[in-house]
Design a protein around this motif. Sequence first.
Motif, short mmCIF file in Angstrom:
data_model
loop_
_atom_site.label_atom_id
_atom_site.label_comp_id
_atom_site.label_asym_id
_atom_site.label_seq_id
_atom_site.Cartn_x
_atom_site.Cartn_y
_atom_site.Cartn_z
N GLU A 57 -26.22 -5.07 -35.37
CA GLU A 57 -25.56 -6.37 -35.44
C GLU A 57 -25.11 -6.58 -36.88
O GLU A 57 -25.93 -6.59 -37.80
CB GLU A 57 -26.47 -7.51 -35.01
CG GLU A 57 -25.77 -8.87 -35.01
CD GLU A 57 -26.62 -9.99 -34.44
OE1 GLU A 57 -26.65 -11.07 -35.06
OE2 GLU A 57 -27.26 -9.79 -33.38
N SER A 58 -23.81 -6.68 -37.07
CA SER A 58 -23.24 -6.76 -38.41
C SER A 58 -22.55 -8.10 -38.60
O SER A 58 -21.76 -8.52 -37.74
CB SER A 58 -22.23 -5.62 -38.62
OG SER A 58 -21.68 -5.66 -39.92
N ARG A 59 -22.82 -8.75 -39.71
CA ARG A 59 -22.25 -10.07 -39.99
C ARG A 59 -21.58 -10.04 -41.36
O ARG A 59 -22.22 -10.16 -42.40
CB ARG A 59 -23.34 -11.14 -39.98
CG ARG A 59 -24.08 -11.27 -38.65
CD ARG A 59 -23.30 -12.08 -37.64
NE ARG A 59 -24.05 -12.31 -36.41
CZ ARG A 59 -23.60 -13.05 -35.39
NH1 ARG A 59 -22.41 -13.65 -35.48
NH2 ARG A 59 -24.33 -13.18 -34.29
N ARG A 60 -20.27 -9.80 -41.35
CA ARG A 60 -19.45 -9.84 -42.57
C ARG A 60 -20.04 -8.99 -43.70
O ARG A 60 -20.16 -9.40 -44.85
CB ARG A 60 -19.24 -11.29 -43.04
CG ARG A 60 -18.48 -12.13 -42.03
CD ARG A 60 -18.27 -13.56 -42.52
NE ARG A 60 -17.50 -14.33 -41.54
CZ ARG A 60 -16.18 -14.44 -41.54
NH1 ARG A 60 -15.46 -13.81 -42.47
NH2 ARG A 60 -15.55 -15.15 -40.62
N PHE A 61 -20.40 -7.76 -43.34
CA PHE A 61 -21.00 -6.85 -44.30
C PHE A 61 -20.08 -6.64 -45.50
O PHE A 61 -18.89 -6.37 -45.34
CB PHE A 61 -21.29 -5.51 -43.61
CG PHE A 61 -21.86 -4.45 -44.52
CD1 PHE A 61 -23.21 -4.45 -44.83
CD2 PHE A 61 -21.05 -3.47 -45.07
CE1 PHE A 61 -23.74 -3.47 -45.66
CE2 PHE A 61 -21.57 -2.49 -45.89
CZ PHE A 61 -22.92 -2.50 -46.20
N ASP A 62 -20.61 -6.75 -46.69
CA ASP A 62 -19.88 -6.51 -47.93
C ASP A 62 -18.59 -7.34 -48.03
O ASP A 62 -17.60 -6.91 -48.62
CB ASP A 62 -19.54 -5.01 -48.07
CG ASP A 62 -19.13 -4.63 -49.50
OD1 ASP A 62 -19.63 -5.27 -50.44
OD2 ASP A 62 -18.32 -3.71 -49.65
N GLY A 63 -18.61 -8.53 -47.42
CA GLY A 63 -17.44 -9.40 -47.48
C GLY A 63 -16.38 -9.11 -46.46
O GLY A 63 -15.32 -9.77 -46.46
N ASN A 64 -16.60 -8.11 -45.58
CA ASN A 64 -15.62 -7.81 -44.54
C ASN A 64 -15.52 -8.97 -43.55
O ASN A 64 -16.48 -9.73 -43.37
CB ASN A 64 -16.00 -6.53 -43.80
CG ASN A 64 -15.85 -5.30 -44.67
OD1 ASN A 64 -15.11 -5.32 -45.64
ND2 ASN A 64 -16.55 -4.24 -44.33
#
Length: 307
Positions: free
Chosen positions: A118-125
């Motif tokens: 589950e990824s939440r705006r990783f590294d500002g993406n």
Amino acid sequence: MSTSSTHPITWLHHAGQRLGLVPSLGGSVAAWQLDRPQGPLDLWRPWDGATPDLYRLASFAMVPWSNRISGGGFTHEGTSHPMRPNRAGEPYPIHGDGWLQPWQLAQPAPDTMVMTLESRRFDGNPYEYEATQTFRLVEGGLDQELQVRNLGSDPLPFGLGLHPWFPRTENTRITTPVKGVWLCGDDPLPTAHTTVFPEGWNLNEGMQAWGSLIDNGFTGWGGQARIAWPELGLQLTMRMPDFEQDGGADRHFCLVYRPPQGPAFCFEPITQPIDAFHLPGRPGLRVLGTGEACSLCVQWRVEAIGA
């Protein structure tokens, strides 16, 4: 192969094969091996069990996009989404961000392992998503699925890809149906598309796994491929069971990365070409609304040459 204490390998042994996964290191594959009386045979170039460089793993998933995005990001429906480079030496963000995060591992059946992220705006993406990788060892091969679901509140364009590294012997060849290729500069962002293949690049006739640098996407791909190791008397075939239902050649592409040196090369099934975000029509990208998903399914099979 040693097992890193920092990034341990979890092994699945079934149907005369061994599959090693490294969930903590980008949800990657450490090795896929065929059991033989004389010892295991690596079908993907194996990880050394130590280096954290994802380019040294046997394979990894590309999600929520594949390959490179130029221009400092992209714009969708009037909103600008800046993105920054994510690998040393690369001027552009590359291969998504799933490979840069730890995944969770489960084994729902004796022949199956599943990794989820589950990824939440990783590294500002701009992306918020859930990704699932499913690996099932079957008689004669491996069934692999990569799925992504948009968890964000806005629709965004998504893409998927697989990045396996194949060992190459002197006579290794890759053969697959294609109709054209994107030529590129040194970036290697696409600069022009052609149906006239450079010498030695016609995958329809078979391409040598050794040679000068190729890092190019191919169009009109037929959703299947064959990698032959004549010295071993073996070939690895792949097909996509959902290829036609999922848009066929208009929504699938493949990429060959053939470095001049080293023991391995890459053949990558992908749903969008390099820098699709900035190509006319954004070929292959799937715009997913909240809760919508897309997937990439591949069946790998090991056969005796001529079978």
